[in-house]
Motif scaffolding. Sequence first.
Motif, PDB file in Angstrom:
ATOM      1  N   LEU A 229      14.403  68.988  61.017  1.00 39.24           N
ATOM      2  CA  LEU A 229      13.793  69.874  59.985  1.00 39.24           C
ATOM      3  C   LEU A 229      12.855  68.910  58.992  1.00 39.24           C
ATOM      4  CD1 LEU A 229      16.860  72.270  58.671  1.00 39.24           C
ATOM      5  CD2 LEU A 229      14.735  72.795  59.837  1.00 39.24           C
ATOM      6  N   LEU A 230      13.353  67.683  58.788  1.00 40.91           N
ATOM      7  CA  LEU A 230      12.340  66.951  57.735  1.00 40.91           C
ATOM      8  C   LEU A 230      11.359  66.393  58.466  1.00 40.91           C
ATOM      9  CD1 LEU A 230      15.435  65.365  55.802  1.00 40.91           C
ATOM     10  CD2 LEU A 230      14.245  67.029  55.031  1.00 40.91           C
ATOM     11  N   GLN A 231      11.336  65.700  59.646  1.00 41.56           N
ATOM     12  CA  GLN A 231      10.412  64.923  60.200  1.00 41.56           C
ATOM     13  C   GLN A 231       9.380  65.793  61.157  1.00 41.56           C
ATOM     14  OE1 GLN A 231      12.409  61.713  62.237  1.00 41.56           O
ATOM     15  NE2 GLN A 231      13.781  61.350  60.527  1.00 41.56           N
ATOM     16  N   ASP A 232       9.776  66.825  61.574  1.00 41.13           N
ATOM     17  CA  ASP A 232       8.966  67.523  62.344  1.00 41.13           C
ATOM     18  C   ASP A 232       8.502  68.994  62.110  1.00 41.13           C
ATOM     19  OD1 ASP A 232       9.306  65.529  64.301  1.00 41.13           O
ATOM     20  OD2 ASP A 232      11.179  66.273  65.168  1.00 41.13           O
ATOM     21  N   ILE A 233       9.110  69.654  60.887  1.00 44.14           N
ATOM     22  CA  ILE A 233       8.964  70.905  60.370  1.00 44.14           C
ATOM     23  C   ILE A 233       8.537  70.992  59.269  1.00 44.14           C
ATOM     24  CG2 ILE A 233       9.455  73.364  60.280  1.00 44.14           C
ATOM     25  CD1 ILE A 233      11.530  72.857  62.724  1.00 44.14           C
TER      26      ILE A 233
ATOM     27  N   ASP B 185       2.519  73.300  53.863  1.00 44.20           N
ATOM     28  CA  ASP B 185       1.950  72.917  52.463  1.00 44.20           C
ATOM     29  C   ASP B 185       2.679  73.469  51.348  1.00 44.20           C
ATOM     30  OD1 ASP B 185       1.988  75.771  52.265  1.00 44.20           O
ATOM     31  OD2 ASP B 185       0.101  76.021  52.976  1.00 44.20           O
ATOM     32  N   SER B 186       2.294  73.129  50.013  1.00 48.21           N
ATOM     33  CA  SER B 186       3.287  73.178  48.880  1.00 48.21           C
ATOM     34  C   SER B 186       3.594  74.844  48.714  1.00 48.21           C
ATOM     35  CB  SER B 186       2.740  72.632  47.754  1.00 48.21           C
ATOM     36  OG  SER B 186       1.416  73.190  47.308  1.00 48.21           O
ATOM     37  N   LYS B 187       3.123  75.572  48.974  1.00 49.30           N
ATOM     38  CA  LYS B 187       3.363  77.010  48.802  1.00 49.30           C
ATOM     39  C   LYS B 187       4.393  77.222  49.817  1.00 49.30           C
ATOM     40  CE  LYS B 187       1.678  81.784  48.471  1.00 49.30           C
ATOM     41  NZ  LYS B 187       0.168  82.576  48.586  1.00 49.30           N
ATOM     42  N   SER B 188       4.301  77.238  50.852  1.00 51.36           N
ATOM     43  CA  SER B 188       5.409  77.297  51.916  1.00 51.36           C
ATOM     44  C   SER B 188       6.491  76.602  51.735  1.00 51.36           C
ATOM     45  CB  SER B 188       4.751  76.973  53.474  1.00 51.36           C
ATOM     46  OG  SER B 188       3.590  77.567  53.504  1.00 51.36           O
ATOM     47  N   LEU B 189       6.548  75.531  51.265  1.00 55.26           N
ATOM     48  CA  LEU B 189       7.711  74.806  50.944  1.00 55.26           C
ATOM     49  C   LEU B 189       8.583  75.359  49.741  1.00 55.26           C
ATOM     50  CD1 LEU B 189       6.351  71.139  51.093  1.00 55.26           C
ATOM     51  CD2 LEU B 189       8.196  72.208  52.800  1.00 55.26           C
ATOM     52  N   ILE B 190       7.937  75.636  48.646  1.00 58.21           N
ATOM     53  CA  ILE B 190       8.409  76.495  47.688  1.00 58.21           C
ATOM     54  C   ILE B 190       8.954  77.668  48.001  1.00 58.21           C
ATOM     55  CG2 ILE B 190       8.019  77.563  45.479  1.00 58.21           C
ATOM     56  CD1 ILE B 190       5.973  75.380  44.829  1.00 58.21           C
TER      57      ILE B 190
ATOM     58  N   ASN C 126      13.626  70.141  47.766  1.00 65.96           N
ATOM     59  CA  ASN C 126      13.558  69.283  46.397  1.00 65.96           C
ATOM     60  C   ASN C 126      14.136  67.880  46.590  1.00 65.96           C
ATOM     61  OD1 ASN C 126      12.621  71.734  44.941  1.00 65.96           O
ATOM     62  ND2 ASN C 126      14.641  72.526  44.957  1.00 65.96           N
ATOM     63  N   ASN C 127      14.772  67.487  47.492  1.00 69.04           N
ATOM     64  CA  ASN C 127      15.300  66.272  47.568  1.00 69.04           C
ATOM     65  C   ASN C 127      14.615  65.468  48.525  1.00 69.04           C
ATOM     66  OD1 ASN C 127      17.742  66.049  45.389  1.00 69.04           O
ATOM     67  ND2 ASN C 127      17.765  68.224  46.562  1.00 69.04           N
ATOM     68  N   ASP C 128      13.799  65.659  49.414  1.00 66.97           N
ATOM     69  CA  ASP C 128      13.134  64.683  50.185  1.00 66.97           C
ATOM     70  C   ASP C 128      12.131  64.272  49.684  1.00 66.97           C
ATOM     71  OD1 ASP C 128      13.026  64.044  53.369  1.00 66.97           O
ATOM     72  OD2 ASP C 128      11.233  64.499  52.675  1.00 66.97           O
TER      73      ASP C 128
ATOM     74  N   ALA D  94       1.760  52.575  42.653  1.00 66.51           N
ATOM     75  CA  ALA D  94       3.028  52.648  41.988  1.00 66.51           C
ATOM     76  C   ALA D  94       4.169  52.415  42.934  1.00 66.51           C
ATOM     77  CB  ALA D  94       3.116  53.579  40.961  1.00 66.51           C
ATOM     78  N   PHE D  95       5.396  52.070  42.550  1.00 68.46           N
ATOM     79  CA  PHE D  95       6.555  51.959  43.186  1.00 68.46           C
ATOM     80  C   PHE D  95       7.344  53.251  42.956  1.00 68.46           C
ATOM     81  CE2 PHE D  95      10.833  49.786  44.245  1.00 68.46           C
ATOM     82  CZ  PHE D  95      10.595  49.955  45.438  1.00 68.46           C
ATOM     83  N   ARG D  96       7.128  54.150  43.628  1.00 68.88           N
ATOM     84  CA  ARG D  96       7.832  55.446  43.310  1.00 68.88           C
ATOM     85  C   ARG D  96       8.922  55.799  44.617  1.00 68.88           C
ATOM     86  NH1 ARG D  96       5.888  58.242  39.028  1.00 68.88           N
ATOM     87  NH2 ARG D  96       3.811  57.689  38.270  1.00 68.88           N
ATOM     88  N   ASN D  97      10.073  55.522  44.418  1.00 69.85           N
ATOM     89  CA  ASN D  97      11.258  55.966  45.571  1.00 69.85           C
ATOM     90  C   ASN D  97      11.646  57.115  45.188  1.00 69.85           C
ATOM     91  OD1 ASN D  97      11.410  53.877  47.404  1.00 69.85           O
ATOM     92  ND2 ASN D  97      12.305  52.664  45.898  1.00 69.85           N
ATOM     93  N   LYS D  98      11.378  57.727  44.025  1.00 67.15           N
ATOM     94  CA  LYS D  98      11.681  59.065  43.469  1.00 67.15           C
ATOM     95  C   LYS D  98      10.497  59.760  42.557  1.00 67.15           C
ATOM     96  CE  LYS D  98      15.215  57.214  40.492  1.00 67.15           C
ATOM     97  NZ  LYS D  98      16.565  57.301  39.957  1.00 67.15           N
ATOM     98  N   GLY D  99      11.002  61.134  42.446  1.00 66.72           N
ATOM     99  CA  GLY D  99       9.880  61.510  41.416  1.00 66.72           C
ATOM    100  C   GLY D  99       8.639  61.972  42.012  1.00 66.72           C
ATOM    101  N   TRP D 100       8.582  62.002  43.491  1.00 68.01           N
ATOM    102  CA  TRP D 100       7.317  62.489  43.718  1.00 68.01           C
ATOM    103  C   TRP D 100       7.057  64.228  43.653  1.00 68.01           C
ATOM    104  CZ3 TRP D 100       3.333  59.667  45.290  1.00 68.01           C
ATOM    105  CH2 TRP D 100       3.633  58.257  45.537  1.00 68.01           C
ATOM    106  N   LYS D 101       8.026  64.891  43.444  1.00 61.19           N
ATOM    107  CA  LYS D 101       7.974  66.353  43.217  1.00 61.19           C
ATOM    108  C   LYS D 101       7.386  66.400  41.912  1.00 61.19           C
ATOM    109  CE  LYS D 101       9.756  70.892  43.199  1.00 61.19           C
ATOM    110  NZ  LYS D 101      11.154  71.639  43.382  1.00 61.19           N
ATOM    111  N   GLN D 102       8.203  65.794  40.849  1.00 60.66           N
ATOM    112  CA  GLN D 102       7.345  65.745  39.497  1.00 60.66           C
ATOM    113  C   GLN D 102       6.038  65.359  39.432  1.00 60.66           C
ATOM    114  OE1 GLN D 102       9.764  62.945  37.082  1.00 60.66           O
ATOM    115  NE2 GLN D 102       9.361  64.075  35.253  1.00 60.66           N
ATOM    116  N   LEU D 103       5.875  64.169  40.156  1.00 61.41           N
ATOM    117  CA  LEU D 103       4.373  63.698  39.975  1.00 61.41           C
ATOM    118  C   LEU D 103       3.386  64.879  40.686  1.00 61.41           C
ATOM    119  CD1 LEU D 103       2.436  61.806  39.378  1.00 61.41           C
ATOM    120  CD2 LEU D 103       2.526  60.620  41.766  1.00 61.41           C
ATOM    121  N   TYR D 104       3.929  65.465  41.652  1.00 61.08           N
ATOM    122  CA  TYR D 104       3.049  66.276  42.320  1.00 61.08           C
ATOM    123  C   TYR D 104       2.791  67.752  41.295  1.00 61.08           C
ATOM    124  CZ  TYR D 104       1.320  70.223  45.447  1.00 61.08           C
ATOM    125  OH  TYR D 104       0.696  71.112  46.251  1.00 61.08           O
TER     126      TYR D 104
END
Length: 453
Positions: free
Chosen positions: A10-14, A19-24, A38-40, A59-69
């Motif tokens: 699911l995560l790596q292939d689908i 796009d962001s709308k489909s993910l939401i 929300n957590n990947d 920047a070194f972002r291991n988390k917070g990418w959705k917040q940045l998006y």
Amino acid sequence: MLSKLPRDILLQDILILLDSKSLINLSLASTYFNYLVNNDQHIWKRLCFQEFNISQDNAFRNKGWKQLYIALLTDTKVFTWGENSDDRLGLTPTVTSDAFQLNIRNPRRRYSRTVTTPQEVVYLQDKGIIDITSGGWSFHALDSSGSVWMWGTMQQEISPRSSAGTRRLTTPTKIQATNHTQRKVTFSSISCGRAHVIGLARDGTVWHWSNHLMLQSVHLDLEPNEKIVQVVANWSYSTVLTNEGAIYVIPSPDLIIPSQVTVEPTPTYIVTPKVPMDIVQIAGLDGYTLALTKDSRVLKLDTRNHIEFSSNPELYTIELVHFSAKKPEVNYRDGSMNRFITGAFLNFAVYTKSGQVMLGEVNAGADTEPIVLPELQNRDVCKVSFGDYHFGALTNQGELLTWGAYSSGALGHGPDEEPEPKLVESMKDMFVFAIGFGGWQSSVLAIPTDNEQ
């Protein structure tokens, strides 16, 4: 059913294809999909790269990418402060009370010589700025379309007769290069030295310049499957990194005198040889290049003489053992980074996935111990940026901390020096997501927290 597929598929292939709308929309289907979406971090990191031109090296972002998006969906604001005697901050003129007393009908306009708290660069509203970097006396900003904006002076200490780089821009100005087909070049990342800039274009080409009127192409003799993945400006030259872990050292761009600007074609440079060292990330310093290897060793490369370094790199390389990993780690540029580096001029920072931030200086030796400031530890610091004598740190939560010398107000705390990192109070209601310090001036990109979703 989709939910019955293994999570890795699911995560790596689908999900990676959506796009962001489909993910939401998918996140609303069930608690399970809500958790996955929300957590990947990799999903939202990819969207930031693809939709907003965000470089993974800024920047070194291991988390917070959705917040940045989500933050990037809102128009960003550019703030500058610090030394302004030469109008380098790009701020709109202000009318002083003294000016009104002198002549109320025709008030004298002037800029403040020092700006001690962050002020918005109004001209860049609605321009979609996503990254910012600072040189000795100038700023360069990158927007989401790949265009570059410049203001200030690139070469303040050179005679105007010697270089077009002495021309002063008090208003942010869009600069551009054209390739051999006369198509406009768009950039994916830029990096400032003291008086020059290097940029990596989206088509993989490399450009550098010492004035805003002529961008010069850099031709590299790459292998068939080799491509440039990172460019950094050292203090007076540049270094680039390839996908094969090799580096090239590039001399500074030629000075272009004003009379040549409109008649000379863009010069092309051929730079060889490459130095293969299994490196995944680099940072440019004054006379040296900091390098992070795939197995998390931190190296200091003496690149002052690029010909001697290229011919015998082992002789000019030391490992900063106290900044390297003590236990096995692996860094993947296209995946997870367990360690990260940034640097400029005389200083650098090494970050770890566990939340440690180690600071170092350009004269560090093999046995030098890191400088560890308690205020930066376990605080999700994702970038430290360096001026000449003042410093700033950015967290994943959008906080801005500064410390060091007053530097004409570049700390943003008013008239005080700060020996220890301290939050910039005037930015506490903003989500800061990019930072670019240099010289005696500072800059950040931010949005009001009220606009976060």
